[in-house]
Design a protein around this motif. Structure first.
Motif, PDB file in Angstrom:
ATOM      1  N   LEU A 235       0.818  -1.203   0.000  1.00  0.00           N
ATOM      2  CA  LEU A 235       0.000   0.000   0.000  1.00  0.00           C
ATOM      3  C   LEU A 235       0.859   1.263   0.000  1.00  0.00           C
ATOM      4  CD1 LEU A 235      -2.693  -1.054   2.646  1.00  0.00           C
ATOM      5  CD2 LEU A 235      -2.793  -1.291   0.150  1.00  0.00           C
ATOM      6  N   VAL A 236       0.503   2.184  -0.886  1.00  0.00           N
ATOM      7  CA  VAL A 236       1.146   3.508  -0.949  1.00  0.00           C
ATOM      8  C   VAL A 236       0.119   4.534  -0.482  1.00  0.00           C
ATOM      9  CG1 VAL A 236       2.176   5.246  -2.467  1.00  0.00           C
ATOM     10  CG2 VAL A 236       2.637   2.822  -2.875  1.00  0.00           C
ATOM     11  N   PRO A 237       0.405   5.305   0.564  1.00  0.00           N
ATOM     12  CA  PRO A 237       1.687   5.445   1.281  1.00  0.00           C
ATOM     13  C   PRO A 237       1.755   4.662   2.598  1.00  0.00           C
ATOM     14  CG  PRO A 237       0.295   7.259   1.874  1.00  0.00           C
ATOM     15  CD  PRO A 237      -0.527   6.408   0.948  1.00  0.00           C
ATOM     16  N   ALA A 238       0.738   3.851   2.921  1.00  0.00           N
ATOM     17  CA  ALA A 238       0.700   3.196   4.235  1.00  0.00           C
ATOM     18  C   ALA A 238       1.932   2.339   4.488  1.00  0.00           C
ATOM     19  CB  ALA A 238      -0.573   2.356   4.364  1.00  0.00           C
ATOM     20  N   GLN A 239       2.376   1.612   3.448  1.00  0.00           N
ATOM     21  CA  GLN A 239       3.546   0.744   3.598  1.00  0.00           C
ATOM     22  C   GLN A 239       4.770   1.251   2.838  1.00  0.00           C
ATOM     23  OE1 GLN A 239       0.905  -2.627   2.352  1.00  0.00           O
ATOM     24  NE2 GLN A 239       2.095  -3.775   3.864  1.00  0.00           N
ATOM     25  N   LEU A 240       4.551   2.074   1.842  1.00  0.00           N
ATOM     26  CA  LEU A 240       5.659   2.582   1.030  1.00  0.00           C
ATOM     27  C   LEU A 240       5.352   4.010   0.594  1.00  0.00           C
ATOM     28  CD1 LEU A 240       8.340   1.959  -0.530  1.00  0.00           C
ATOM     29  CD2 LEU A 240       6.881   1.319  -2.481  1.00  0.00           C
TER      30      LEU A 240
END
Length: 342
Positions: free
Chosen positions: A272-277
């Motif tokens: 997930l962008v931006p949650a994980q990246l």
């Protein structure tokens, strides 16, 4: 059908007919209208362009060399915007634009063979054959975002400052595992401490130096993912995939197109962008604001860059001093593709 034919038909001199086509301010509107009407009636298209150029000592044409072929370059909205800005500024100054590629079939090299008054070279290395052909012809040249050459005005943007702002933004969000995505540099997920900038382009080197200054201030050693080629290629895509096997928390990409490639490949893996990246681009391509999530990026003023290139070239054509202006400013644009790491 010649100038003389039209002159005899209207009852004026050949020079008056010539002025009707090339110097309309020298004639009354009524006389010019009569001459053009007669020319249209008799099927006369106007003075021969080659002869006119020879008589005036200029062609009214400016060449532009692009990084890749015109077909490839126009896949990038930033390059398209630059060409549009240059063409508009040249038109205001009374010039036309012709695009030049490095080589052609049957031994035709446009940069060597096309008549022109000067050229703008966009993001090219000195080794590019078209660049060499222009230098050999001793034409006035303006260099844009390429390797500097002595005596050639250079138009650039402040790559280092924009990159510094981008990296500082990630540091302030709390990221410490950061990857740099670059072109013109062969690197497969290697620590930045192992990377030399000697072989990369001046534009990418400036961006890397800006990123590294902000990261070094925070004690962060990023990994570098790059390709020896220019722009996005299959090698870089494969290396981005390997990076995402054990993804960092944030990516700094050399262009918006590269950033969007990272986001697409992350989405395919369920990252997930931006949650994980978090992802940051560079250029502020028109696509950056339209994708979801909207891309955080570094904005450069494409119109100002095109206008500055034309201004410098016109000065050369007028035998005026044309020093390289200061780098054009850049600015961070924060959108939705960056957030604090989990």
């Amino acid at each position: 059908m010649t100038l003389k034919t039209i002159a005899e038909h209207v009852g004026v001199s050949r020079m008056t007919v010539s002025n009707a086509f090339s110097r309309p301010d020298q004639l009354s509107e009524d006389l010019r209208a009569r001459i053009l009407s007669a020319a249209d009636e008799l099927g006369y298209a106007g003075p021969d362009p080659a002869a006119r150029a020879l008589a005036r000592g200029r062609t009214g044409v400016i060449g532009m060399v692009l990084t890749n072929s015109p077909r490839d370059a126009f896949t990038d909205d930033v390059a398209v915007g630059f060409v549009r800005a240059v063409a508009g500024s040249l038109a205001d100054a009374g010039y036309s634009l012709v695009l030049l590629h490095s080589s052609g079939e049957s031994g035709v090299v446009p940069a060597r063979d096309i008549a022109m008054d000067g050229a703008i070279v966009y993001s090219c290395a000195p080794a590019v054959s078209a660049y060499a052909a222009l230098r050999e012809r001793r034409l006035p040249i303006v260099n844009v975002e390429g390797s500097p050459l002595p005596g050639v005005p250079d138009i650039s943007i402040d790559n280092a400052s924009g990159a510094y702002q981008a990296a500082r933004h990630l540091v302030e969000l709390g990221h410490s595992r950061i990857a740099l995505i670059v072109d013109a540099l062969d690197a497969d997920n290697r620590p930045s401490s192992e990377i030399s900038l000697e072989t990369t382009s001046i534009t990418i080197a400036g961006r890397i130096r800006g990123w590294m200054r902000a990261l070094e201030e925070a004690g962060i050693i990023p990994t570098v993912v790059g390709t020896a080629g220019l722009d996005m290629d299959d090698v870089l895509r494969e290396r981005i995939d390997r990076m995402l096997d054990d993804p960092p928390t944030a990516v700094l990409a050399f262009s918006d197109l590269a950033a969007l490639e990272v986001m697409e490949r992350a989405r395919d893996r369920g990252i997930l962008v931006p949650a994980q990246l978090s992802v940051v681009g560079f250029d502020d391509n028109p696509l950056a604001a339209r994708v979801s999530p909207a891309l955080t990026t570094v904005r450069q003023d494409i119109d100002a860059k095109g206008e500055a290139a034309v201004k410098a070239l016109i000065a050369l054509l007028r035998d005026e001093d044309a020093e390289s202006p200061p780098p054009l400013p850049t600015a961070l644009v924060v959108r939705s593709s960056t957030a604090r790491p989990r």
